[in-house]
Design a protein around this motif. Sequence first.
Motif, PDB file in Angstrom:
ATOM      1  N   LEU A  58      80.116  -9.333  32.927  1.00 40.23           N
ATOM      2  CA  LEU A  58      79.102  -9.367  31.868  1.00 40.23           C
ATOM      3  C   LEU A  58      77.885 -10.184  32.292  1.00 40.23           C
ATOM      4  O   LEU A  58      76.743  -9.763  32.087  1.00 40.23           O
ATOM      5  CB  LEU A  58      79.700  -9.940  30.575  1.00 40.23           C
ATOM      6  N   GLU A  59      78.107 -11.329  32.895  1.00 37.24           N
ATOM      7  CA  GLU A  59      76.990 -12.165  33.349  1.00 37.24           C
ATOM      8  C   GLU A  59      76.193 -11.474  34.451  1.00 37.24           C
ATOM      9  O   GLU A  59      74.966 -11.524  34.471  1.00 37.24           O
ATOM     10  CB  GLU A  59      77.483 -13.531  33.827  1.00 37.24           C
ATOM     11  N   ALA A  60      76.893 -10.835  35.380  1.00 33.68           N
ATOM     12  CA  ALA A  60      76.201 -10.142  36.478  1.00 33.68           C
ATOM     13  C   ALA A  60      75.318  -9.022  35.932  1.00 33.68           C
ATOM     14  O   ALA A  60      74.168  -8.865  36.361  1.00 33.68           O
ATOM     15  CB  ALA A  60      77.223  -9.576  37.470  1.00 33.68           C
ATOM     16  N   VAL A  90      87.030  -3.183  34.784  1.00 31.29           N
ATOM     17  CA  VAL A  90      86.353  -4.040  33.810  1.00 31.29           C
ATOM     18  C   VAL A  90      85.148  -3.310  33.221  1.00 31.29           C
ATOM     19  O   VAL A  90      84.925  -3.334  32.009  1.00 31.29           O
ATOM     20  CB  VAL A  90      85.943  -5.383  34.447  1.00 31.29           C
ATOM     21  N   LEU A  91      84.357  -2.648  34.064  1.00 26.07           N
ATOM     22  CA  LEU A  91      83.196  -1.896  33.571  1.00 26.07           C
ATOM     23  C   LEU A  91      83.635  -0.825  32.568  1.00 26.07           C
ATOM     24  O   LEU A  91      83.003  -0.647  31.520  1.00 26.07           O
ATOM     25  CB  LEU A  91      82.438  -1.255  34.733  1.00 26.07           C
ATOM     26  N   TRP A  97      79.505 -14.455  25.285  1.00 27.41           N
ATOM     27  CA  TRP A  97      80.397 -13.394  25.732  1.00 27.41           C
ATOM     28  C   TRP A  97      81.839 -13.591  25.269  1.00 27.41           C
ATOM     29  O   TRP A  97      82.481 -12.606  24.885  1.00 27.41           O
ATOM     30  CB  TRP A  97      80.325 -13.218  27.246  1.00 27.41           C
ATOM     31  N   PRO A  98      82.401 -14.818  25.302  1.00 29.62           N
ATOM     32  CA  PRO A  98      83.783 -14.961  24.827  1.00 29.62           C
ATOM     33  C   PRO A  98      83.962 -14.477  23.381  1.00 29.62           C
ATOM     34  O   PRO A  98      84.921 -13.760  23.080  1.00 29.62           O
ATOM     35  CB  PRO A  98      84.053 -16.463  24.959  1.00 29.62           C
ATOM     36  N   GLU A 135      74.191  -1.648  31.808  1.00 27.15           N
ATOM     37  CA  GLU A 135      73.321  -2.647  31.195  1.00 27.15           C
ATOM     38  C   GLU A 135      73.988  -3.189  29.944  1.00 27.15           C
ATOM     39  O   GLU A 135      74.910  -2.570  29.406  1.00 27.15           O
ATOM     40  CB  GLU A 135      71.952  -2.058  30.867  1.00 27.15           C
ATOM     41  N   THR A 136      73.522  -4.337  29.479  1.00 23.95           N
ATOM     42  CA  THR A 136      74.078  -4.949  28.270  1.00 23.95           C
ATOM     43  C   THR A 136      73.334  -4.529  27.014  1.00 23.95           C
ATOM     44  O   THR A 136      73.786  -4.816  25.916  1.00 23.95           O
ATOM     45  CB  THR A 136      74.055  -6.488  28.368  1.00 23.95           C
ATOM     46  N   ARG A 137      72.235  -3.873  27.142  1.00 22.61           N
ATOM     47  CA  ARG A 137      71.451  -3.421  25.986  1.00 22.61           C
ATOM     48  C   ARG A 137      72.089  -2.135  25.457  1.00 22.61           C
ATOM     49  O   ARG A 137      71.803  -1.043  25.938  1.00 22.61           O
ATOM     50  CB  ARG A 137      70.007  -3.205  26.424  1.00 22.61           C
ATOM     51  N   THR A 138      72.955  -2.279  24.441  1.00 27.74           N
ATOM     52  CA  THR A 138      73.803  -1.165  24.028  1.00 27.74           C
ATOM     53  C   THR A 138      73.485  -0.573  22.662  1.00 27.74           C
ATOM     54  O   THR A 138      73.819   0.571  22.416  1.00 27.74           O
ATOM     55  CB  THR A 138      75.283  -1.594  24.002  1.00 27.74           C
ATOM     56  N   HIS A 139      72.932  -1.314  21.761  1.00 27.60           N
ATOM     57  CA  HIS A 139      72.847  -0.845  20.376  1.00 27.60           C
ATOM     58  C   HIS A 139      71.425  -0.583  19.905  1.00 27.60           C
ATOM     59  O   HIS A 139      71.080  -0.844  18.755  1.00 27.60           O
ATOM     60  CB  HIS A 139      73.548  -1.842  19.450  1.00 27.60           C
TER      61      HIS A 139
END
Length: 167
Positions: free
Chosen positions: A23-25, A56-57, A4-5, A79-83
């Motif tokens: 991001l982790e959550a 942040v979101l 993430w960083p 969700e983190t699944r973006t692309h």
Amino acid sequence: MTDWPSQLRERGLRVTRQRLAVLEAVAQDPHRPAEAIHSRVTEQLPEITVQSVYTVLHDLTARELLRRFDPPGSPACYETRTHDNHHHAICTVCGRIEDVECVHGEAPCLQTPPGLGMTVEVADVVFRGICDDCAAARAQGGAGEQQSAPGASPEGTPASRETASAR
């Protein structure tokens, strides 16, 4: 595990504890609304406010680190699944959400009527049904129908529900 960083720096964002925690959550428990994300983040950062989580979101969604989807009649979920081009299925009894791979392959997944006069970029699809667990509970006497409201978690916050966004 996602770096993430590096992802934040690549998008011109500073690396902060708040951004990393959000991001982790979301990565650990996708398809949740902001209030549920806030509850999870406060385990790590008790001082963070709901407004800070919303900020942040918003920032992470604008930089495509998160994907926001707006289920009808429910709060926005993340969700983190973006692309990739995937959809979602929601259980109408318990609110559970599952990712569904797109069988068409590329966005948009639906055909528009001739003469629409616009270029479609996103087609939202909603798959609604009853998950196997709830169907089994119903078959054993309706235990799956005992919930006070579809999508409500035991703590009373809405479980994540969503539409499928074909991107």
